[in-house]
Design an enzyme around this catalytic site. Sequence first.
Site, PDB file in Angstrom:
ATOM      1  N   CYS A 120      44.594  37.438  49.686  1.00 54.33           N
ATOM      2  CA  CYS A 120      44.281  38.749  50.058  1.00 54.33           C
ATOM      3  C   CYS A 120      43.851  38.804  51.543  1.00 54.33           C
ATOM      4  O   CYS A 120      44.144  39.945  52.129  1.00 54.33           O
ATOM      5  CB  CYS A 120      43.542  39.547  48.914  1.00 54.33           C
ATOM      6  N   HIS A 137      40.543  46.016  52.132  1.00 55.88           N
ATOM      7  CA  HIS A 137      41.467  45.354  51.283  1.00 55.88           C
ATOM      8  C   HIS A 137      41.364  46.395  49.996  1.00 55.88           C
ATOM      9  O   HIS A 137      40.422  46.815  49.555  1.00 55.88           O
ATOM     10  CB  HIS A 137      41.054  44.116  50.896  1.00 55.88           C
ATOM     11  N   ASN A 166      46.843  46.238  44.084  1.00 58.71           N
ATOM     12  CA  ASN A 166      46.439  45.343  45.174  1.00 58.71           C
ATOM     13  C   ASN A 166      47.721  44.495  45.467  1.00 58.71           C
ATOM     14  O   ASN A 166      48.349  43.833  44.646  1.00 58.71           O
ATOM     15  CB  ASN A 166      45.511  44.496  44.217  1.00 58.71           C
TER      16      ASN A 166
HETATM   17  N1  ACO Z   1      44.278  47.508  29.328  1.00 57.45           N
HETATM   18  C1  ACO Z   1      43.337  47.491  28.169  1.00 57.45           C
HETATM   19  N2  ACO Z   1      42.431  46.790  28.066  1.00 57.45           N
HETATM   20  C2  ACO Z   1      42.299  45.678  28.808  1.00 57.45           C
HETATM   21  C3  ACO Z   1      42.958  45.545  29.797  1.00 57.45           C
HETATM   22  C4  ACO Z   1      44.117  46.319  30.022  1.00 57.45           C
HETATM   23  N3  ACO Z   1      45.002  46.147  31.045  1.00 57.45           N
HETATM   24  N4  ACO Z   1      42.715  44.310  30.557  1.00 57.45           N
HETATM   25  C5  ACO Z   1      41.748  44.005  29.961  1.00 57.45           C
HETATM   26  N5  ACO Z   1      41.212  44.821  28.967  1.00 57.45           N
HETATM   27  C6  ACO Z   1      40.180  44.580  28.023  1.00 57.45           C
HETATM   28  C7  ACO Z   1      39.407  43.230  27.849  1.00 57.45           C
HETATM   29  O1  ACO Z   1      40.373  42.665  26.813  1.00 57.45           O
HETATM   30  C8  ACO Z   1      38.377  43.577  27.335  1.00 57.45           C
HETATM   31  O2  ACO Z   1      38.105  43.868  26.009  1.00 57.45           O
HETATM   32  P1  ACO Z   1      37.047  43.134  25.055  1.00 57.45           P
HETATM   33  O3  ACO Z   1      35.762  43.803  25.549  1.00 57.45           O
HETATM   34  O4  ACO Z   1      37.353  43.860  23.724  1.00 57.45           O
HETATM   35  O5  ACO Z   1      37.129  41.925  25.213  1.00 57.45           O
HETATM   36  C9  ACO Z   1      37.949  44.964  28.105  1.00 57.45           C
HETATM   37  O6  ACO Z   1      39.131  45.824  28.363  1.00 57.45           O
HETATM   38  C10 ACO Z   1      37.046  44.841  29.438  1.00 57.45           C
HETATM   39  O7  ACO Z   1      37.468  43.804  30.117  1.00 57.45           O
HETATM   40  P2  ACO Z   1      36.561  43.448  31.505  1.00 57.45           P
HETATM   41  O8  ACO Z   1      36.973  42.135  32.003  1.00 57.45           O
HETATM   42  O9  ACO Z   1      35.059  43.265  31.151  1.00 57.45           O
HETATM   43  O10 ACO Z   1      36.826  44.721  32.172  1.00 57.45           O
HETATM   44  P3  ACO Z   1      35.991  45.035  33.651  1.00 57.45           P
HETATM   45  O11 ACO Z   1      35.440  46.335  33.652  1.00 57.45           O
HETATM   46  O12 ACO Z   1      35.455  43.713  34.199  1.00 57.45           O
HETATM   47  O13 ACO Z   1      37.504  45.427  34.529  1.00 57.45           O
HETATM   48  C11 ACO Z   1      38.795  44.244  36.094  1.00 57.45           C
HETATM   49  C12 ACO Z   1      38.481  44.400  34.817  1.00 57.45           C
HETATM   50  C13 ACO Z   1      39.447  45.590  36.571  1.00 57.45           C
HETATM   51  C14 ACO Z   1      39.773  43.189  36.308  1.00 57.45           C
HETATM   52  C15 ACO Z   1      37.650  44.085  37.318  1.00 57.45           C
HETATM   53  O14 ACO Z   1      36.830  42.957  36.811  1.00 57.45           O
HETATM   54  C16 ACO Z   1      38.055  43.935  38.637  1.00 57.45           C
HETATM   55  O15 ACO Z   1      38.646  44.710  39.330  1.00 57.45           O
HETATM   56  N6  ACO Z   1      37.683  42.632  39.242  1.00 57.45           N
HETATM   57  C17 ACO Z   1      38.175  42.301  40.842  1.00 57.45           C
HETATM   58  C18 ACO Z   1      39.298  41.630  40.473  1.00 57.45           C
HETATM   59  C19 ACO Z   1      40.132  41.663  41.598  1.00 57.45           C
HETATM   60  O16 ACO Z   1      40.791  42.768  42.020  1.00 57.45           O
HETATM   61  N7  ACO Z   1      40.490  40.751  42.473  1.00 57.45           N
HETATM   62  C20 ACO Z   1      41.587  40.789  43.597  1.00 57.45           C
HETATM   63  C21 ACO Z   1      41.377  39.294  44.075  1.00 57.45           C
HETATM   64  S1  ACO Z   1      43.248  38.885  43.733  1.00 57.45           S
HETATM   65  C22 ACO Z   1      43.849  37.728  44.799  1.00 57.45           C
HETATM   66  O17 ACO Z   1      43.305  37.624  45.947  1.00 57.45           O
HETATM   67  C23 ACO Z   1      45.279  37.224  44.625  1.00 57.45           C
END
Ligand code: ACO
Length: 358
Positions: A111, A249, A279
Site C-alpha cells: 500500500c 491511504h 482499499n
Molecule cells: N462479514 C461478516 N462478518 C465478518 C466478515 C465479513 N466480511 N469478516 C469477518 N467477520 C466476522 C469475524 O468472523 C468475526 O466473527 P466472530 O466474532 O464470530 O469470530 C467478527 O466479524 C469480528 O471480526 P473482527 O476481525 O474482530 O472485526 P474488526 O472489527 O477487527 O474489523 C477489519 C475487521 C475490518 C479487517 C479491521 O480489523 C481492519 O480494517 N483492519 C485493518 C486492515 C487493513 O485495512 N489493512 C490494510 C493493509 S492491506 C495491504 O497492505 C495489502
Amino acid sequence: MHYAEITGWGKCVPPAILSNDDLATFMETSDEWITTRTGIKERRICHCNFSDMAIVAANRALAAADLDPSEIDLILLGSLTNDSLCPNTASLVQDALGARNAAAIDINSACTGFLYGLHIGTNLIRTGAHKKVLVIGGEFISHYMNWSRRDVAVLFGDDCGAVVIEATDKPVGLLSARIGCEADAKYAIQITNLGSAYSRLSDEFLYIDWNFEGQEVFKRAVKSMAQACEDVLNDCNLTVDDISLVVPHQANKRILDALAKRVGIDENKVFINVHKYGNTSAGTIPVALAESLEEQRIKPGDHVLSASFGAGLTWGAAVIRWGDRVTPIRASDSELPPCNQTALEILEPHIRRYAEHG
Ligand code: ACO
C-alpha cells in the site's frame, strides 16, 4: 537546491462496480457489517490487465502536465499485483507510452508503493540525477483474492493513479517524507501459495490465500502513521493548523477517523473516498490526490499531508506544498478497453474455483 513539483496527475478507475450487496450473494456478509466496520460501500473490479490501468493513468498525468512521453527520464511504479514477474510492469508502461528515454523500476512495498515512489523520485530529482519522473501507484488486487475469505475479500478493490514530478527551483513538492517498515509484523499481511518460497509441487500452489491479522494491522497502522505525520510536520516546522488537506491511504474509514483524532486534525480536512473504491493498496493515494484536485479541495500553495501503511508492515508520511497550478493543462483521450461484463460476471469463474477447492 532542486525541488520536485507535482505538475500532472491522473487516475484510472475500472468501470465494473462490486457492491457490498453483490458480495453478500456469494459469501456470508452484509452491507451493514462491511459499512460499519470499514466505511466501504463498493469497489471496482478490473476487466483488463493491471498495466492497462497504469498506462491510462500515466497518459492522463502526462497530459495534465503537458509533457511529451519522451521527456520522462524515470518511471517508478508502485504495485504488488504486476502483470508478470518478468518483464516488470514499468517496462510495459514505458513501451506503451513511448517514453523511450525513461528508466523503468517497479517498487513492491504494497500500500505504501506510491508514497515510497514519490519519496524516491523526489530525492533523485533533488540530487540532479533525474529531471522529470512519472510516479505510478495502483493495484489489480481482485486477481490475487481468495474469494472464499470474507474477512479479506470485502476490503479491497482495483484502480491506479499517477503523478508527474518535475525539477524546479521553487520550494514546492515533497518538503519532507519519512518512510519505514515494522518488519517484526511482516506476516500480519501475507499473500501465500505464490512465489519461490512455495513449492510448485504442492497441490496448494497458485490457490492464492492470505494471512491477515486485521486488528493487529489496524492498531499498528494508526500508531505508525500518526508518528510519521508528527515527524514530517516537525521536519517542516509546521503544525496541523498549517495543513489544508490530508490525503491518506484509504484502507478503512475507522482507521482514518482514529488517525485524525490522534494527530489532532479536523476530520473535515481528511479526504475520504474509501466508500467508493475500498482499499486499492498503492492506488489509494494517487487516485485520492487526483480526486482532491478534481473537487477543488487543493488550492495553490496549500500544504497537503499524506500518510500510508501496508504489508511489510511498511509505513510512510509526507508533507507536500502545492505549486501554482491546480488544474490540468490538457486532457488525455486514453481509455481502458471496453468492459461488457458486470463485476460479478468477471469474478464468477474465480468464485467457483475457490468454492470447489474448499
Ligand atoms: N462479514 C461478516 N462478518 C465478518 C466478515 C465479513 N466480511 N469478516 C469477518 N467477520 C466476522 C469475524 O468472523 C468475526 O466473527 P466472530 O466474532 O464470530 O469470530 C467478527 O466479524 C469480528 O471480526 P473482527 O476481525 O474482530 O472485526 P474488526 O472489527 O477487527 O474489523 C477489519 C475487521 C475490518 C479487517 C479491521 O480489523 C481492519 O480494517 N483492519 C485493518 C486492515 C487493513 O485495512 N489493512 C490494510 C493493509 S492491506 C495491504 O497492505 C495489502
